[in-house]
Design an enzyme around this catalytic site. Structure first.
Site, mmCIF file in Angstrom:
data_model
loop_
_atom_site.group_PDB
_atom_site.id
_atom_site.type_symbol
_atom_site.label_atom_id
_atom_site.label_comp_id
_atom_site.label_asym_id
_atom_site.label_seq_id
_atom_site.Cartn_x
_atom_site.Cartn_y
_atom_site.Cartn_z
ATOM 1 N N GLU A 151 0.845 -1.199 0.000
ATOM 2 C CA GLU A 151 0.000 0.000 0.000
ATOM 3 C C GLU A 151 0.880 1.248 0.000
ATOM 4 O OE1 GLU A 151 -3.344 0.518 -0.279
ATOM 5 O OE2 GLU A 151 -2.543 2.547 -0.386
ATOM 6 N N ASN A 208 9.746 3.908 0.056
ATOM 7 C CA ASN A 208 9.768 4.698 1.288
ATOM 8 C C ASN A 208 11.176 5.157 1.638
ATOM 9 O OD1 ASN A 208 7.063 4.704 1.590
ATOM 10 N ND2 ASN A 208 6.976 3.458 3.438
ATOM 11 N N CYS A 260 5.395 4.995 9.165
ATOM 12 C CA CYS A 260 5.969 4.241 8.041
ATOM 13 C C CYS A 260 7.452 4.516 7.800
ATOM 14 C CB CYS A 260 5.167 4.503 6.778
ATOM 15 S SG CYS A 260 3.511 3.817 6.880
HETATM 16 P P1 NAD Z 1 -2.827 0.560 12.344
HETATM 17 O O1 NAD Z 1 -2.032 0.336 13.577
HETATM 18 O O2 NAD Z 1 -3.551 1.843 12.148
HETATM 19 O O3 NAD Z 1 -3.914 -0.602 12.210
HETATM 20 C C1 NAD Z 1 -3.647 -1.949 12.358
HETATM 21 C C2 NAD Z 1 -4.910 -2.629 12.856
HETATM 22 O O4 NAD Z 1 -4.683 -4.034 12.856
HETATM 23 C C3 NAD Z 1 -5.275 -2.230 14.289
HETATM 24 O O5 NAD Z 1 -6.597 -1.741 14.325
HETATM 25 C C4 NAD Z 1 -5.138 -3.531 15.061
HETATM 26 O O6 NAD Z 1 -6.074 -3.672 16.123
HETATM 27 C C5 NAD Z 1 -5.366 -4.568 13.982
HETATM 28 N N1 NAD Z 1 -4.821 -5.893 14.300
HETATM 29 C C6 NAD Z 1 -3.598 -6.183 14.785
HETATM 30 N N2 NAD Z 1 -3.477 -7.522 14.944
HETATM 31 C C7 NAD Z 1 -4.655 -8.059 14.535
HETATM 32 C C8 NAD Z 1 -5.131 -9.384 14.470
HETATM 33 N N3 NAD Z 1 -4.361 -10.430 14.848
HETATM 34 N N4 NAD Z 1 -6.387 -9.590 13.996
HETATM 35 C C9 NAD Z 1 -7.161 -8.546 13.630
HETATM 36 N N5 NAD Z 1 -6.754 -7.263 13.682
HETATM 37 C C10 NAD Z 1 -5.519 -7.029 14.137
HETATM 38 O O7 NAD Z 1 -1.842 0.272 11.139
HETATM 39 P P2 NAD Z 1 -1.853 0.971 9.692
HETATM 40 O O8 NAD Z 1 -1.244 2.319 9.795
HETATM 41 O O9 NAD Z 1 -3.186 0.785 9.077
HETATM 42 O O10 NAD Z 1 -0.785 0.051 8.946
HETATM 43 C C11 NAD Z 1 -1.088 -1.281 8.580
HETATM 44 C C12 NAD Z 1 0.025 -1.779 7.672
HETATM 45 O O11 NAD Z 1 0.046 -0.988 6.471
HETATM 46 C C13 NAD Z 1 1.422 -1.662 8.262
HETATM 47 O O12 NAD Z 1 2.192 -2.725 7.797
HETATM 48 C C14 NAD Z 1 1.941 -0.350 7.692
HETATM 49 O O13 NAD Z 1 3.347 -0.313 7.611
HETATM 50 C C15 NAD Z 1 1.333 -0.371 6.299
HETATM 51 N N6 NAD Z 1 1.128 0.937 5.710
HETATM 52 C C16 NAD Z 1 0.670 1.969 6.460
HETATM 53 C C17 NAD Z 1 0.472 3.212 5.864
HETATM 54 C C18 NAD Z 1 0.006 4.385 6.687
HETATM 55 O O14 NAD Z 1 0.107 5.524 6.192
HETATM 56 N N7 NAD Z 1 -0.498 4.194 7.889
HETATM 57 C C19 NAD Z 1 0.720 3.390 4.497
HETATM 58 C C20 NAD Z 1 1.154 2.299 3.749
HETATM 59 C C21 NAD Z 1 1.354 1.080 4.371
#
Ligand code: NAD
Length: 433
Positions: A151, A208, A260
């Site tokens: 993503e 990134n 990130c």
């Molecule tokens: P986040 O912390 O906002 O959300 C993660 C969610 O996953 C949380 O709500 C958590 O409760 C849930 N979770 C964790 N373990 C779980 C499980 N076993 N079962 C069900 N739910 C579970 O994280 P995010 O910012 O959305 O990032 C998610 C991924 O995407 C990461 O790998 C991050 O590096 C990547 N990413 C993030 C962004 C960004 O801007 N935030 C952009 C690109 C990629």
């Protein structure tokens, strides 16, 4: 199509809501009961422009639902997205606990062919790891394919980015599965990049790390500009108008933060070190970033001397504007250091105060900027929210005890600030004194 997002954070929730908006049926699953409880009540737990409205639309059309039950999500979907967090541990390793748990959980509930999409940012090799975990835990004889689909959305622009991707990266050994996903993303536009899983995983980290390096590069140039009397904003303009360079990520300031860039750059150098390739550029980018974010503290000490008992007003807590996310935000490190040095901190942010309050002690949070600035020995502008770009500067100047203004994002014009009587310091430009 019938879809399930597992992990309903910034990525899972935005992707799920946007795919429901495009007329797919989406179940968003999270193990966080409070979060799912809020979502079921129609309460948006994160701040992203337009997301709450799209969510309401999706729910009312019957296209979007929320659940704590992974089994319910898996059995009612053809395509399952893993969008859980992948935090940094032990100085750079990626904690894949949640990804592995979810992969095992999916396998145990699978009752028919599924495409599993790894959207979380994960080290090279994770698509194969997930494939292995699912194969090992399968109860029945269901078939499946795993596609790596990193993503690229930016917090603060997440809905727009999701609906208008520059590119969609699809890494799989099975072209048929990748093509199904390409069909799902087709309405959003953006060029499809079909590749093997390892390259897809590497594309995310390399992207990134490149952007982080660009930020650190311009910050290093900014520091040199201060020494030689150049203005980094003019330098960046002159550079960025070259289409090979571009203006993006060329704003000098206090460096990058967020959930990130810091963790992904560390993960990449950790991976490289393990393979005996030292990524010197990325290591330098991290080092520059760490010192850049503490620059305001040095500036405060240079002009105020001892910070003991000084009142410092911090404008902006989120790691960038238009988000409530304070993970790895420069503000947090700056505030902690000021407090460690004996300073008193008042802080203002349009929406990130609740999140900052969870990680900071001893800070007086103010909804009102002028209340935060009243009697301050210095202001540090950390996050360039719009409201901090339009301050009533004459009023600010009048209510401050000493008019030290450290502009960490080069929001204001140097001459204007000096004429107004501020002791004005910014990044990579002519500074007061
Ligand atoms: P986040 O912390 O906002 O959300 C993660 C969610 O996953 C949380 O709500 C958590 O409760 C849930 N979770 C964790 N373990 C779980 C499980 N076993 N079962 C069900 N739910 C579970 O994280 P995010 O910012 O959305 O990032 C998610 C991924 O995407 C990461 O790998 C991050 O590096 C990547 N990413 C993030 C962004 C960004 O801007 N935030 C952009 C690109 C990629």
């Amino acid at each position: 199509m019938k879809l399930c997002m597992i992990g309903t954070g910034y990525v899972g929730l935005t992707t799920g809501v946007c795919l429901a908006y495009l007329d797919n049926n989406v179940i968003c699953v999270d193990r966080d009961k409070d979060r799912i409880g809020l979502l079921k009540k129609g309460v948006m737990p994160i701040h992203e422009e337009g997301l709450a409205e799209f969510m309401q639309q999706g729910v009312s059309k019957g296209r979007l639902e929320f659940s704590e039950d992974l089994g319910y999500g898996v059995t009612n979907a053809d395509i399952i997205f893993i969008t859980v967090g992948t935090p940094s541990v032990n100085g750079g390793e990626v904690d894949l606990t949640a990804v592995k748990e979810v992969a095992g959980g999916i396998a145990k509930c699978m009752d028919s062919y599924k495409i599993i999409v790894v959207k979380s940012t994960v080290p090279v090799g994770t698509q194969r790891l997930v494939t292995g975990i699912i194969a090992d835990n399968l109860k029945g004889r269901s078939n499946f394919d795993v596609v790596s689909n990193p993503e690229f959305l930016r917090e603060g622009n997440a809905v727009y980015d999701t609906l208008h991707p520059d590119r969609v990266v699809l890494g799989s050994d099975n072209f048929k599965a990748a093509k199904v996903l390409a069909g799902l993303y087709m309405p959003m536009g953006g060029r499809m990049v079909f590749t093997d899983p390892e390259s897809a995983e590497m594309i995310k980290y390399a992207s990134n790390a490149f952007l982080a390096t660009k930020i650190s590069f311009i910050n290093e140039i900014a520091n040199l500009c201060e020494k030689v009397g150049a203005d980094v904003t003019k330098v960046a303009l002159g550079m960025g108008l070259d289409s090979r360079i571009s203006m993006d990520f060329l704003e000098a300031g206090l460096g990058y933060g967020g959930s990130c860039f810091p963790k992904d750059t560390l993960a990449l150098i950790t991976l490289a070190d393990r393979h005996g390739c030292s990524l010197k550029t990325v290591k330098s980018a991290i080092e520059i970033n760490e010192s850049q974010r503490m620059k305001p503290v040095k500036m405060l000490q240079d002009c105020l001397g001892n910070l003991e008992g000084r009142k410092i007003c911090i404008l902006g807590l989120s790691f960038k504007p238009n988000t409530d996310d304070v993970r790895q935000a420069p503000s947090i490190d700056i505030i902690r250091e000021i407090i460690r040095l004996g300073g008193r901190v008042t802080a203002c942010d349009p929406i990130a105060i609740p999140n900052a309050g969870k990680v900071l002690d001893g800070v007086e949070f103010c909804e009102d900027t002028y209340q935060a600035a009243e009697g301050a020995d210095a202001i540090v502008l950390v996050t360039q929210w719009n409201q901090f770009k339009k301050l009533d500067l004459a009023k600010i100047r009048k209510i401050m005890k000493r008019p030290v203004f450290i502009d960490g994002r080069n929001v204001y014009d140097v001459d204007t600030m000096l004429k107004l009587g501020f002791e004005y310091y910014s990044i990579g430009r002519r500074n007061y004194g």
